[in-house]
Design a protein around this motif. Structure first.
Motif, short mmCIF file in Angstrom:
data_model
loop_
_atom_site.label_atom_id
_atom_site.label_comp_id
_atom_site.label_asym_id
_atom_site.label_seq_id
_atom_site.Cartn_x
_atom_site.Cartn_y
_atom_site.Cartn_z
N LEU A 123 87.88 85.54 -94.78
CA LEU A 123 87.04 84.46 -95.28
C LEU A 123 87.37 83.16 -94.57
O LEU A 123 88.48 82.96 -94.06
CB LEU A 123 87.24 84.29 -96.79
N ILE A 124 86.41 82.27 -94.56
CA ILE A 124 86.61 80.95 -93.98
C ILE A 124 87.46 80.14 -94.94
O ILE A 124 87.07 79.91 -96.08
CB ILE A 124 85.26 80.27 -93.71
N THR A 125 88.63 79.70 -94.46
CA THR A 125 89.56 79.00 -95.35
C THR A 125 90.08 77.69 -94.77
O THR A 125 90.53 76.83 -95.51
CB THR A 125 90.76 79.89 -95.70
N ALA A 182 84.43 73.41 -90.27
CA ALA A 182 83.76 72.58 -89.26
C ALA A 182 82.91 73.45 -88.35
O ALA A 182 81.77 73.09 -88.00
CB ALA A 182 84.78 71.79 -88.45
N ALA A 183 83.43 74.61 -87.96
CA ALA A 183 82.67 75.53 -87.11
C ALA A 183 81.44 76.06 -87.86
O ALA A 183 80.35 76.17 -87.28
CB ALA A 183 83.56 76.69 -86.65
N LEU A 184 81.60 76.37 -89.14
CA LEU A 184 80.47 76.81 -89.95
C LEU A 184 79.42 75.73 -90.04
O LEU A 184 78.22 75.99 -89.87
CB LEU A 184 80.96 77.21 -91.35
N ARG A 185 79.84 74.51 -90.31
CA ARG A 185 78.92 73.37 -90.41
C ARG A 185 78.13 73.22 -89.10
O ARG A 185 76.90 73.08 -89.12
CB ARG A 185 79.69 72.10 -90.72
N GLN A 186 78.80 73.28 -87.99
CA GLN A 186 78.15 73.15 -86.69
C GLN A 186 77.17 74.29 -86.45
O GLN A 186 76.03 74.08 -86.02
CB GLN A 186 79.19 73.11 -85.56
#
Length: 161
Positions: A5-7, A13-17
């Motif tokens: 999972l993204i933690t 930040a990578a997910l947001r981008q």
């Protein structure tokens, strides 16, 4: 292989981008496809039909909000859609003075035809993708659809529907 999972802040930040890039790419792809088809129908028309298909009948004001247009603009759109027999007005069971707007089978067919036309217009752009790229695109669609469905369910629960 276990899923991670993204933690971390870097992951977030990578997910947001990536999400921002995805929205921009999606809008761009939609505009390209619409331009290639030569359709003169307003994007708001297709967006309105799509909202009704996914969310079901609703009042004009809510439809305007969901379609991201003003209420007077939605009034014009609905008038045209009623004339085309793509939507119909139905009595609101909660308020006898009010109406809800519902998608008709003819409207659902028109929307599906539009989506098919868009897809057909885009096939040449993607004719050279690999099986792995197609699988990645399919997975991306599934992930986005599942999150959008969750969001719609949460919104409906909050509004008491």
């Amino acid at each position: 292989m276990p899923e991670t999972l993204i933690t971390t802040e870097a992951d977030t930040a990578a997910l947001r981008q990536t999400l921002g890039d995805l929205v921009v790419a999606s809008h761009r792809l939609t505009r390209i496809a619409a331009r290639v088809t030569g359709s003169t129908e307003s994007p708001a028309t297709w967006r309105t039909l799509s909202v009704l298909q996914s969310a079901g009948p609703m009042r004009l004001g809510e439809l305007a909000t969901q379609s991201r247009v003003s209420q007077p603009t939605m009034t014009k759109i609905v008038r045209n859609l009623v004339d085309s027999e793509w939507v119909k007005r139905i009595a609101d069971t909660d308020d006898a003075r009010a109406w809800q707007i519902a998608l008709t089978p003819r409207g659902a067919d028109a929307l599906q035809n539009w989506r098919d036309t868009l897809a057909d217009a885009l096939v040449p752009m993607f004719a050279d993708i690999t099986e792995e790229e197609l699988a990645a695109m399919s997975l991306t669609v599934q992930v986005i659809a599942s999150r959008a469905d969750l969001s719609a369910a949460a919104s409906a629960a909050l509004s008491g529907r």
